[in-house]
Design a protein around this motif. Structure first.
Motif, PDB file in Angstrom:
ATOM      1  N   PHE A  40       0.836  -1.199   0.000  1.00  0.00           N
ATOM      2  CA  PHE A  40       0.000   0.000   0.000  1.00  0.00           C
ATOM      3  C   PHE A  40       0.867   1.243   0.000  1.00  0.00           C
ATOM      4  O   PHE A  40       1.994   1.227   0.485  1.00  0.00           O
ATOM      5  CB  PHE A  40      -0.885   0.044   1.258  1.00  0.00           C
ATOM      6  CG  PHE A  40      -2.046  -0.894   1.205  1.00  0.00           C
ATOM      7  CD1 PHE A  40      -3.294  -0.453   0.808  1.00  0.00           C
ATOM      8  CD2 PHE A  40      -1.889  -2.227   1.531  1.00  0.00           C
ATOM      9  CE1 PHE A  40      -4.371  -1.332   0.744  1.00  0.00           C
ATOM     10  CE2 PHE A  40      -2.952  -3.101   1.476  1.00  0.00           C
ATOM     11  CZ  PHE A  40      -4.194  -2.643   1.082  1.00  0.00           C
ATOM     12  N   PHE A  42       0.347   5.188   1.397  1.00  0.00           N
ATOM     13  CA  PHE A  42      -0.471   6.078   2.205  1.00  0.00           C
ATOM     14  C   PHE A  42      -0.049   7.513   1.924  1.00  0.00           C
ATOM     15  O   PHE A  42       1.144   7.815   1.855  1.00  0.00           O
ATOM     16  CB  PHE A  42      -0.262   5.806   3.700  1.00  0.00           C
ATOM     17  CG  PHE A  42      -0.739   4.464   4.138  1.00  0.00           C
ATOM     18  CD1 PHE A  42      -1.962   4.326   4.752  1.00  0.00           C
ATOM     19  CD2 PHE A  42       0.036   3.332   3.929  1.00  0.00           C
ATOM     20  CE1 PHE A  42      -2.405   3.075   5.158  1.00  0.00           C
ATOM     21  CE2 PHE A  42      -0.396   2.089   4.326  1.00  0.00           C
ATOM     22  CZ  PHE A  42      -1.623   1.953   4.941  1.00  0.00           C
ATOM     23  N   GLU A  51      -3.298   9.780   8.385  1.00  0.00           N
ATOM     24  CA  GLU A  51      -3.594   9.293   7.036  1.00  0.00           C
ATOM     25  C   GLU A  51      -4.703  10.098   6.388  1.00  0.00           C
ATOM     26  O   GLU A  51      -5.740  10.353   7.006  1.00  0.00           O
ATOM     27  CB  GLU A  51      -4.011   7.819   7.120  1.00  0.00           C
ATOM     28  CG  GLU A  51      -4.416   7.232   5.811  1.00  0.00           C
ATOM     29  CD  GLU A  51      -4.956   5.818   5.936  1.00  0.00           C
ATOM     30  OE1 GLU A  51      -5.659   5.380   5.005  1.00  0.00           O
ATOM     31  OE2 GLU A  51      -4.700   5.143   6.952  1.00  0.00           O
ATOM     32  N   ARG A  54      -5.264   6.104   1.099  1.00  0.00           N
ATOM     33  CA  ARG A  54      -4.408   4.950   0.839  1.00  0.00           C
ATOM     34  C   ARG A  54      -4.848   4.273  -0.441  1.00  0.00           C
ATOM     35  O   ARG A  54      -6.006   4.363  -0.829  1.00  0.00           O
ATOM     36  CB  ARG A  54      -4.402   3.964   1.996  1.00  0.00           C
ATOM     37  CG  ARG A  54      -5.671   3.160   2.145  1.00  0.00           C
ATOM     38  CD  ARG A  54      -5.616   2.081   3.207  1.00  0.00           C
ATOM     39  NE  ARG A  54      -5.565   2.623   4.558  1.00  0.00           N
ATOM     40  CZ  ARG A  54      -5.429   1.889   5.645  1.00  0.00           C
ATOM     41  NH1 ARG A  54      -5.339   0.580   5.565  1.00  0.00           N
ATOM     42  NH2 ARG A  54      -5.389   2.451   6.832  1.00  0.00           N
ATOM     43  N   THR A  55      -3.894   3.603  -1.072  1.00  0.00           N
ATOM     44  CA  THR A  55      -4.210   2.818  -2.253  1.00  0.00           C
ATOM     45  C   THR A  55      -3.328   1.580  -2.266  1.00  0.00           C
ATOM     46  O   THR A  55      -2.189   1.625  -1.803  1.00  0.00           O
ATOM     47  CB  THR A  55      -4.036   3.636  -3.553  1.00  0.00           C
ATOM     48  OG1 THR A  55      -4.579   2.907  -4.639  1.00  0.00           O
ATOM     49  CG2 THR A  55      -2.577   3.948  -3.840  1.00  0.00           C
ATOM     50  N   ARG A  56      -3.881   0.509  -2.750  1.00  0.00           N
ATOM     51  CA  ARG A  56      -3.100  -0.715  -2.903  1.00  0.00           C
ATOM     52  C   ARG A  56      -2.211  -0.552  -4.122  1.00  0.00           C
ATOM     53  O   ARG A  56      -2.632   0.022  -5.134  1.00  0.00           O
ATOM     54  CB  ARG A  56      -4.037  -1.910  -3.072  1.00  0.00           C
ATOM     55  CG  ARG A  56      -3.283  -3.196  -3.078  1.00  0.00           C
ATOM     56  CD  ARG A  56      -4.051  -4.278  -2.407  1.00  0.00           C
ATOM     57  NE  ARG A  56      -3.343  -5.519  -2.659  1.00  0.00           N
ATOM     58  CZ  ARG A  56      -3.911  -6.675  -2.751  1.00  0.00           C
ATOM     59  NH1 ARG A  56      -5.219  -6.784  -2.596  1.00  0.00           N
ATOM     60  NH2 ARG A  56      -3.197  -7.737  -2.982  1.00  0.00           N
ATOM     61  N   THR A  97       4.544  10.486   1.966  1.00  0.00           N
ATOM     62  CA  THR A  97       4.071   9.126   1.712  1.00  0.00           C
ATOM     63  C   THR A  97       4.680   8.133   2.686  1.00  0.00           C
ATOM     64  O   THR A  97       5.785   8.316   3.194  1.00  0.00           O
ATOM     65  CB  THR A  97       4.430   8.661   0.287  1.00  0.00           C
ATOM     66  OG1 THR A  97       5.851   8.648   0.150  1.00  0.00           O
ATOM     67  CG2 THR A  97       3.809   9.557  -0.764  1.00  0.00           C
ATOM     68  N   ARG A 100       4.050   0.562   2.306  1.00  0.00           N
ATOM     69  CA  ARG A 100       3.903  -0.501   3.301  1.00  0.00           C
ATOM     70  C   ARG A 100       3.779  -1.875   2.663  1.00  0.00           C
ATOM     71  O   ARG A 100       3.038  -2.062   1.708  1.00  0.00           O
ATOM     72  CB  ARG A 100       2.656  -0.223   4.129  1.00  0.00           C
ATOM     73  CG  ARG A 100       2.248  -1.350   5.059  1.00  0.00           C
ATOM     74  CD  ARG A 100       1.087  -0.967   5.933  1.00  0.00           C
ATOM     75  NE  ARG A 100       1.574   0.014   6.913  1.00  0.00           N
ATOM     76  CZ  ARG A 100       0.784   0.669   7.754  1.00  0.00           C
ATOM     77  NH1 ARG A 100      -0.508   0.479   7.741  1.00  0.00           N
ATOM     78  NH2 ARG A 100       1.304   1.532   8.602  1.00  0.00           N
ATOM     79  N   GLY A 107      -4.553  -3.324   4.404  1.00  0.00           N
ATOM     80  CA  GLY A 107      -3.429  -2.421   4.639  1.00  0.00           C
ATOM     81  C   GLY A 107      -3.035  -2.242   6.081  1.00  0.00           C
ATOM     82  O   GLY A 107      -2.181  -1.409   6.385  1.00  0.00           O
ATOM     83  N   ASN A 108      -3.638  -3.000   6.979  1.00  0.00           N
ATOM     84  CA  ASN A 108      -3.315  -2.891   8.401  1.00  0.00           C
ATOM     85  C   ASN A 108      -2.486  -4.117   8.807  1.00  0.00           C
ATOM     86  O   ASN A 108      -1.643  -4.539   8.055  1.00  0.00           O
ATOM     87  CB  ASN A 108      -4.605  -2.756   9.209  1.00  0.00           C
ATOM     88  CG  ASN A 108      -5.434  -1.574   8.722  1.00  0.00           C
ATOM     89  OD1 ASN A 108      -4.929  -0.467   8.596  1.00  0.00           O
ATOM     90  ND2 ASN A 108      -6.686  -1.813   8.408  1.00  0.00           N
ATOM     91  N   THR A 111       3.126  -4.968   9.676  1.00  0.00           N
ATOM     92  CA  THR A 111       3.562  -4.063   8.620  1.00  0.00           C
ATOM     93  C   THR A 111       5.074  -3.878   8.589  1.00  0.00           C
ATOM     94  O   THR A 111       5.753  -4.003   9.609  1.00  0.00           O
ATOM     95  CB  THR A 111       2.916  -2.671   8.782  1.00  0.00           C
ATOM     96  OG1 THR A 111       3.372  -2.086   9.997  1.00  0.00           O
ATOM     97  CG2 THR A 111       1.404  -2.757   8.779  1.00  0.00           C
ATOM     98  N   ASP A 113       7.158  -0.707   6.987  1.00  0.00           N
ATOM     99  CA  ASP A 113       6.923   0.601   6.382  1.00  0.00           C
ATOM    100  C   ASP A 113       8.216   1.295   5.957  1.00  0.00           C
ATOM    101  O   ASP A 113       9.261   1.128   6.581  1.00  0.00           O
ATOM    102  CB  ASP A 113       6.216   1.537   7.375  1.00  0.00           C
ATOM    103  CG  ASP A 113       4.786   1.140   7.652  1.00  0.00           C
ATOM    104  OD1 ASP A 113       4.250   0.259   6.964  1.00  0.00           O
ATOM    105  OD2 ASP A 113       4.199   1.713   8.594  1.00  0.00           O
TER     106      ASP A 113
END
Length: 123
Positions: A40, A42, A51, A54-56, A97, A100, A107-108, A111, A113
């Motif tokens: 992802f 963020f 945040e 977010r996008t995959r 940004t 992750r 997205g949780n 992680t 990062d």
């Protein structure tokens, strides 16, 4: 739970606004990504560090990174090339940004990062 960032490297090569999108290009690799198959990006508010969106993201081939870091198993697929639509919540804000790796399809979860210090202000 966050996995130790030790053995995690990354670079945000480009971060800019392109019309009504945020464009980000770079790479993020880690030693312990086998159990974290989802990626992802963020967009974070630089003032509040919260945040905004977010996008995959999909893996993007970076053979240049693999040449420099051959001991990282994911180095050749650690790239990202993201266009994210700008929302009303982003307008006028300075943003940065976080990229992750995670074990959670939302997205949780656990992680790994990479946070870039590069910021832009959305017009």
């Amino acid at each position: 739970m966050n996995i130790s960032p030790q053995g995690t490297l990354g670079s945000l090569d480009v971060l800019r606004q392109q019309g009504k999108s945020i464009y980000a290009f770079g790479w993020h690799i880690g030693r312990y990504t086998q159990s974290t198959p989802y990626r992802f990006m963020f967009i974070m508010d630089a003032k509040t560090h919260t945040e905004i969106a977010r996008t995959r993201i999909d893996n993007f081939t970076r053979n240049d990174v693999a040449k420099v870091y051959p001991d990282f198993s994911n180095a050749n697929l650690g790239g990202f090339n993201v266009n994210m639509p700008i929302t009303d919540k982003m307008s006028g804000k300075s943003v940065y940004t976080i990229v992750r790796y995670t074990d959670d399809p939302r997205g949780n979860g656990n992680t790994i990062d990479y946070s870039s210090p590069t910021q832009i202000t959305i017009k």
